[in-house]
Design an enzyme around this catalytic site. Structure first.
Site, PDB file in Angstrom:
ATOM      1  N   LYS A  67       9.974  -2.994   8.844  1.00 26.21           N
ATOM      2  CA  LYS A  67      11.163  -3.379   8.068  1.00 26.21           C
ATOM      3  C   LYS A  67      12.301  -3.967   8.909  1.00 26.21           C
ATOM      4  CE  LYS A  67      10.970  -0.380   4.039  1.00 26.21           C
ATOM      5  NZ  LYS A  67      11.741   0.600   3.284  1.00 26.21           N
ATOM      6  N   ASP A 103      15.865  -2.404  -1.973  1.00 28.51           N
ATOM      7  CA  ASP A 103      16.064  -0.959  -2.136  1.00 28.51           C
ATOM      8  C   ASP A 103      17.421  -0.619  -2.751  1.00 28.51           C
ATOM      9  OD1 ASP A 103      13.628   0.053  -1.390  1.00 28.51           O
ATOM     10  OD2 ASP A 103      14.148   0.325   0.712  1.00 28.51           O
TER      11      ASP A 103
HETATM   12  P1  NAP Z   1      13.353   6.986   8.305  1.00 23.98           P
HETATM   13  O1  NAP Z   1      14.102   5.759   8.648  1.00 23.98           O
HETATM   14  O2  NAP Z   1      12.213   7.436   9.141  1.00 23.98           O
HETATM   15  O3  NAP Z   1      14.426   8.176   8.188  1.00 23.98           O
HETATM   16  C1  NAP Z   1      14.042   9.463   7.846  1.00 23.98           C
HETATM   17  C2  NAP Z   1      15.253  10.385   7.900  1.00 23.98           C
HETATM   18  O4  NAP Z   1      14.810  11.672   7.461  1.00 23.98           O
HETATM   19  C3  NAP Z   1      15.843  10.565   9.300  1.00 23.98           C
HETATM   20  O5  NAP Z   1      17.250  10.571   9.222  1.00 23.98           O
HETATM   21  C4  NAP Z   1      15.315  11.961   9.704  1.00 23.98           C
HETATM   22  O6  NAP Z   1      16.179  12.676  10.552  1.00 23.98           O
HETATM   23  C5  NAP Z   1      15.291  12.651   8.380  1.00 23.98           C
HETATM   24  N1  NAP Z   1      14.405  13.810   8.325  1.00 23.98           N
HETATM   25  C6  NAP Z   1      13.048  13.820   8.423  1.00 23.98           C
HETATM   26  N2  NAP Z   1      12.593  15.086   8.278  1.00 23.98           N
HETATM   27  C7  NAP Z   1      13.666  15.878   8.076  1.00 23.98           C
HETATM   28  C8  NAP Z   1      13.844  17.261   7.849  1.00 23.98           C
HETATM   29  N3  NAP Z   1      12.807  18.097   7.800  1.00 23.98           N
HETATM   30  N4  NAP Z   1      15.097  17.737   7.661  1.00 23.98           N
HETATM   31  C9  NAP Z   1      16.145  16.896   7.705  1.00 23.98           C
HETATM   32  N5  NAP Z   1      16.060  15.567   7.909  1.00 23.98           N
HETATM   33  C10 NAP Z   1      14.826  15.065   8.101  1.00 23.98           C
HETATM   34  O7  NAP Z   1      12.729   6.864   6.812  1.00 23.98           O
HETATM   35  P2  NAP Z   1      13.331   6.034   5.582  1.00 23.98           P
HETATM   36  O8  NAP Z   1      12.746   4.691   5.563  1.00 23.98           O
HETATM   37  O9  NAP Z   1      14.802   6.193   5.627  1.00 23.98           O
HETATM   38  O10 NAP Z   1      12.719   6.822   4.347  1.00 23.98           O
HETATM   39  C11 NAP Z   1      13.138   8.124   4.006  1.00 23.98           C
HETATM   40  C12 NAP Z   1      12.413   8.582   2.748  1.00 23.98           C
HETATM   41  O11 NAP Z   1      12.802   7.774   1.637  1.00 23.98           O
HETATM   42  C13 NAP Z   1      10.893   8.468   2.855  1.00 23.98           C
HETATM   43  O12 NAP Z   1      10.329   9.635   2.318  1.00 23.98           O
HETATM   44  C14 NAP Z   1      10.543   7.288   1.970  1.00 23.98           C
HETATM   45  O13 NAP Z   1       9.270   7.425   1.360  1.00 23.98           O
HETATM   46  C15 NAP Z   1      11.645   7.375   0.923  1.00 23.98           C
HETATM   47  N6  NAP Z   1      11.905   6.073   0.311  1.00 23.98           N
HETATM   48  C16 NAP Z   1      11.652   5.968  -1.023  1.00 23.98           C
HETATM   49  C17 NAP Z   1      11.887   4.773  -1.657  1.00 23.98           C
HETATM   50  C18 NAP Z   1      11.618   4.654  -3.132  1.00 23.98           C
HETATM   51  O14 NAP Z   1      11.479   3.532  -3.612  1.00 23.98           O
HETATM   52  N7  NAP Z   1      11.579   5.766  -3.863  1.00 23.98           N
HETATM   53  C19 NAP Z   1      12.369   3.663  -0.940  1.00 23.98           C
HETATM   54  C20 NAP Z   1      12.638   3.813   0.437  1.00 23.98           C
HETATM   55  C21 NAP Z   1      12.376   5.038   1.045  1.00 23.98           C
HETATM   56  P3  NAP Z   1      16.556  12.221  12.046  1.00 23.98           P
HETATM   57  O15 NAP Z   1      17.696  11.270  11.839  1.00 23.98           O
HETATM   58  O16 NAP Z   1      16.908  13.477  12.698  1.00 23.98           O
HETATM   59  O17 NAP Z   1      15.318  11.557  12.583  1.00 23.98           O
END
Ligand code: NAP
Length: 276
Positions: A67, A103
């Site tokens: 991305k 998004d």
């Molecule tokens: P990302 O860039 O990898 O960020 C993940 C975030 O989650 C980071 O800030 C990480 O913390 C935090 N995290 C992971 N495990 C954790 C835990 N156990 N406790 C607290 N914080 C935790 O991922 P992303 O792209 O932002 O996506 C995040 C989620 O959104 C994913 O599950 C994705 O599937 C979902 N999403 C859904 C849609 C939809 O259309 N519904 C669209 C986009 C994303 P750190 O900062 O400490 O690493």
């Protein structure tokens, strides 16, 4: 009409619901589209784009880990992609490729349907990754009042909050509990819950009974965050609506044709049955 070519690209993509969603859009609209899932890592991205420019692709959905990496290789970016620093949709046209981030729109669509987005006074966003950035940008666009970023890693939470004039706190600390207790919208933008077990809400959290707890994680459909928020008396919203809405926005960008609400709802229902 010749079938348009589209694909979700990234690694892994075998679990992606995108092909199912776009096949359903295609069936409902009668527009022939072949939608593939292509495993692609950063090391092959440049070559894949070079080849794609010469072929009749209409569009790609872009997922992890591409991305951010893909941005500098595209011919132009829309405002949402620039604001969030990430691209999740690409449109190909006459040898050029254009980047978008759908998004923001996808996140807002289910809130708008509930009549919620315009009136957010205090929002707490859990997480500081790409999705949290899109959520902050979307809420700022809609004029949300106080915005809190609650993150596991203080540095990332502070940096994200700084970009959106938000306040921030480490997830485990007292200030997070206060931000959660006062919020009328609480968004889980962490990846916690994908395993069906982890909940990012800190111990001892409380939510207002009028609060809406919105989980971006859509698989499993009933996540630990949603269960915990429901247990605390809040209303809940899962991430499937956002997933289908961001795909519908990509469809509009690719084909210049907005899908009707009826089609989007029907496809969400169908994907929901598949996502059980
Ligand atoms: P990302 O860039 O990898 O960020 C993940 C975030 O989650 C980071 O800030 C990480 O913390 C935090 N995290 C992971 N495990 C954790 C835990 N156990 N406790 C607290 N914080 C935790 O991922 P992303 O792209 O932002 O996506 C995040 C989620 O959104 C994913 O599950 C994705 O599937 C979902 N999403 C859904 C849609 C939809 O259309 N519904 C669209 C986009 C994303 P750190 O900062 O400490 O690493």
């Amino acid at each position: 009409m010749k079938a348009a070519w589209a694909a979700v690209v990234g690694r892994p993509v075998s679990h992606s619901l995108s092909p199912l969603i776009f096949k359903a859009f295609s069936r409902e609209t009668g527009r022939p589209v072949r939608h593939y899932a292509l495993t692609l890592g950063p090391e092959s991205l440049e070559a894949a784009l070079r080849s794609a420019r010469r072929r009749p692709w209409t569009g790609w959905n872009v997922t992890l880990p591409l991305k951010v990496e893909i941005m500098r290789r595209l011919d132009s970016l829309d405002e949402a992609a620039r604001e969030t620093g990430a691209v999740n949709a690409v449109r190909f046209h006459e040898g050029s490729c254009f980047g978008y981030n759908t998004d923001l729109e996808g996140f807002l669509a289910p809130l708008d349907k509930l009549g919620f987005a315009a009136g957010v006074k205090r929002a707490a966003v859990l997480g500081a990754g790409g999705a949290a950035r899109a959520v902050c940008a979307a809420l700022r666009r809609r004029g949300a009042g106080a915005l809190w970023v609650l993150g596991r890693s203080p540095e990332r939470a502070r940096a994200l909050a700084g970009d959106f004039k938000a306040r921030w706190a480490p997830l485990a600390e007292r200030e997070s509990l206060e931000a959660l207790a006062y919020a009328d919208l609480v968004v889980n933008a962490t990846s916690a819950g994908l395993d069906g077990k982890s909940c990012p809400l800190p111990e001892g959290f409380r939510l207002r009974s009028e609060a809406l707890a919105y989980d971006l994680v859509y698989r499993p459909a009933d996540t630990p965050f949603l269960r915990a928020a429901r247990g605390a008396g809040a209303r809940t919203l899962g991430g499937l609506g956002m997933l289908v809405a961001q795909a519908a926005a990509a469809w509009r960008i690719w084909f210049g044709e907005a899908l009707s609400e009826r089609v989007v709802e029907k496809v969400e229902e169908e994907v929901g049955r598949h996502n059980l």
